[in-house]
Design a protein around this motif. Sequence first.
Motif, PDB file in Angstrom:
ATOM      1  N   LEU A  11       0.834  -1.201   0.000  1.00 33.55           N
ATOM      2  CA  LEU A  11       0.000   0.000   0.000  1.00 33.55           C
ATOM      3  C   LEU A  11       0.872   1.255   0.000  1.00 33.55           C
ATOM      4  O   LEU A  11       0.528   2.274   0.598  1.00 33.55           O
ATOM      5  N   GLY A  12       2.007   1.120  -0.662  1.00 33.69           N
ATOM      6  CA  GLY A  12       2.881   2.287  -0.785  1.00 33.69           C
ATOM      7  C   GLY A  12       3.676   2.535   0.481  1.00 33.69           C
ATOM      8  O   GLY A  12       3.705   1.706   1.392  1.00 33.69           O
ATOM      9  N   GLU A  13       4.308   3.706   0.505  1.00 27.34           N
ATOM     10  CA  GLU A  13       5.254   4.012   1.579  1.00 27.34           C
ATOM     11  C   GLU A  13       4.772   5.146   2.469  1.00 27.34           C
ATOM     12  O   GLU A  13       3.852   5.876   2.122  1.00 27.34           O
ATOM     13  N   ARG A  14       5.436   5.243   3.612  1.00 25.64           N
ATOM     14  CA  ARG A  14       5.282   6.397   4.503  1.00 25.64           C
ATOM     15  C   ARG A  14       6.678   6.922   4.787  1.00 25.64           C
ATOM     16  O   ARG A  14       7.615   6.150   4.958  1.00 25.64           O
ATOM     17  N   ASP A  15       6.805   8.231   4.841  1.00 31.50           N
ATOM     18  CA  ASP A  15       8.085   8.829   5.199  1.00 31.50           C
ATOM     19  C   ASP A  15       7.999   9.226   6.661  1.00 31.50           C
ATOM     20  O   ASP A  15       7.158  10.042   7.036  1.00 31.50           O
ATOM     21  N   GLU A  41       1.153   5.117  12.563  1.00 33.26           N
ATOM     22  CA  GLU A  41       0.971   6.018  11.431  1.00 33.26           C
ATOM     23  C   GLU A  41       0.160   5.421  10.283  1.00 33.26           C
ATOM     24  O   GLU A  41       0.108   5.996   9.188  1.00 33.26           O
ATOM     25  N   HIS A  42      -0.530   4.287  10.521  1.00 28.89           N
ATOM     26  CA  HIS A  42      -1.280   3.659   9.426  1.00 28.89           C
ATOM     27  C   HIS A  42      -2.332   4.564   8.776  1.00 28.89           C
ATOM     28  O   HIS A  42      -2.637   4.389   7.588  1.00 28.89           O
ATOM     29  N   PRO A  43      -2.919   5.555   9.495  1.00 28.81           N
ATOM     30  CA  PRO A  43      -3.968   6.361   8.840  1.00 28.81           C
ATOM     31  C   PRO A  43      -3.504   7.162   7.620  1.00 28.81           C
ATOM     32  O   PRO A  43      -4.325   7.454   6.742  1.00 28.81           O
ATOM     33  N   THR A  62      -4.999   5.803   0.091  1.00 31.75           N
ATOM     34  CA  THR A  62      -5.452   4.613  -0.658  1.00 31.75           C
ATOM     35  C   THR A  62      -6.944   4.336  -0.497  1.00 31.75           C
ATOM     36  O   THR A  62      -7.523   3.606  -1.305  1.00 31.75           O
ATOM     37  N   GLY A  63      -7.564   4.869   0.562  1.00 34.11           N
ATOM     38  CA  GLY A  63      -8.966   4.575   0.822  1.00 34.11           C
ATOM     39  C   GLY A  63      -9.209   3.187   1.395  1.00 34.11           C
ATOM     40  O   GLY A  63     -10.350   2.753   1.519  1.00 34.11           O
ATOM     41  N   GLU A 108      -3.800  -4.093  -8.388  1.00 31.04           N
ATOM     42  CA  GLU A 108      -4.103  -3.191  -9.512  1.00 31.04           C
ATOM     43  C   GLU A 108      -5.266  -2.249  -9.212  1.00 31.04           C
ATOM     44  O   GLU A 108      -5.460  -1.264  -9.914  1.00 31.04           O
ATOM     45  N   GLU A 109      -6.018  -2.531  -8.142  1.00 33.78           N
ATOM     46  CA  GLU A 109      -7.124  -1.635  -7.766  1.00 33.78           C
ATOM     47  C   GLU A 109      -6.658  -0.521  -6.837  1.00 33.78           C
ATOM     48  O   GLU A 109      -7.413   0.410  -6.555  1.00 33.78           O
ATOM     49  N   ILE A 110      -5.445  -0.644  -6.322  1.00 37.99           N
ATOM     50  CA  ILE A 110      -4.969   0.348  -5.357  1.00 37.99           C
ATOM     51  C   ILE A 110      -4.361   1.536  -6.086  1.00 37.99           C
ATOM     52  O   ILE A 110      -3.425   1.397  -6.862  1.00 37.99           O
ATOM     53  N   GLU A 111      -4.948   2.706  -5.811  1.00 37.90           N
ATOM     54  CA  GLU A 111      -4.440   3.939  -6.396  1.00 37.90           C
ATOM     55  C   GLU A 111      -3.886   4.809  -5.280  1.00 37.90           C
ATOM     56  O   GLU A 111      -4.488   4.897  -4.211  1.00 37.90           O
ATOM     57  N   PHE A 112      -2.766   5.433  -5.542  1.00 32.96           N
ATOM     58  CA  PHE A 112      -2.207   6.366  -4.569  1.00 32.96           C
ATOM     59  C   PHE A 112      -2.610   7.757  -5.003  1.00 32.96           C
ATOM     60  O   PHE A 112      -2.186   8.239  -6.048  1.00 32.96           O
TER      61      PHE A 112
END
Length: 449
Positions: free
Chosen positions: A225-229, A296-298, A304-305, A326-330
């Motif tokens: 689900l992508g990254e967090r900085d 920090e998950h929120p 991503t919703g 493929e359904e996950i959009e950032f």
Amino acid sequence: MTITRLLIANRGEIALRIHRAAHEMGIETVAVHSTADAEAMHVRLADHAICIGPPQASESYLNTAAIIAAAEISGADAIHPGYGFLSENAQFAEIVEAHDIVWIGPKPEHIRTMGDKVEAKRTAGALGLPLVPGSAGAISTFDEAAEVAAEIGYPVLVKAASGGGGRGMKVVPGPEMLDSLMRQAKSEAKAAFGDDTVYLEKYLGNPRHIEFQVFGDGRGNAIHLGERDCSLQRRHQKVLEEAPSPVLNAEDRERMGATVSKAMSDMAYRGAGTIEFLWENGEFYFIEMNTRLQVEHPVTEAITGVDLVREQIRIADGKALSVKQEEIEFKGHAIECRINAEDAFTFAPSPGLVTAYHAAGGMHVRVDSGLYAGYRIPPYYDSMIAKLIVYGRTREGCIMRLRRALEEMVIDGVKTSIPLHKALLHEPDILNGDYSIKWLEDWLARRAG
Ligand code: MV4
């Protein structure tokens, strides 16, 4: 197997967060709490509440026998551990499963592997994740250490296998200091963790902390689900987190995301996980994996919703992930400010009675907190009392909205970190996204004069 009654083995904002996800899924909740938390918001909202012990966490939130007994008595069929406390205790996970209670978390063997930093690194390397150059495993002799250090080049870092969170690390500037610092690291690790196993890494001088959120169904399906900085931190306490990272482009994200999901798929990882990297000069280096939901998950949820706690519960219940990669959009940008009951600049704890409380609101503003006016913040636990999570189409828009939301927040009666966040959001480096893991401590030192 269907979860109908969930015991929440935690407190504070995360207990409330889990309660909310459960109720939205039609699942009843059981709060377990110490005597200090009888008046907590999540205890009031839960369908059932059981007092499990005195204020000290060792006697209550870490009391496995009391928690299992509470699950049996209340008829709970699942346990969610939140973060901290028992969330990364492999033995507790095994005990829960041995009682035929659903453990909402990773497989115990994976918790155990990632808890040992040497094993974690070995596993990550075998799964194809890029590692910080260093020893292949634990280092036992000085000669071995000297050889590895000469090969990777100074400065090197001695790390404790049982460490994590920065405890038990020593930076070695050159060969003349290796022997004494390695001995020191070993004796400190022995005292702190009862284990003097250490390993060696190239010391990265000015990295960013970038972590990837992953999810697996335990059967080989995995997504990222992508990254967090999370580079903005002080003494290993994160202060503000954002997603996406200001330094990653879509191509980097896609490449690293594919690498981490492949790794999770290959190990048949189950549940939520975070793979932590240091990022320097465009390169990623694996450091640790956290086998839990994170504070920090929120910010990931915002861009991503996807409701991460809902996904955790679904997976534990044997269901499939509700989204495909493929359904996950950032989309857009999110920032979380951790609000602690402490002095904004000295960081001295400030528990006590909250005399007035008003949460910020409006479009794209989320406040995760169990606070209310009249609540007394107990002195026994972590000082984090609220998280303010703001979303915007762009990073600039997100920051403008975050400033506005911080102006709206009212928490009277105790000191909070709100003034720190307000100050940070006027700093050019922060506005430009130009900061590393060293930035905040340097800034605080300059500010103190
Ligand atoms: C490092 C490092 C530099 N080089 N490893 C600190 C906590 C633990 N998770 C790993 N940590 C670090 N490992 C190498 N090879 C610097 C840190 C570090 C750090 C990492 C992430 C976030 C904040 C940090 C603050 C100080 C040091």
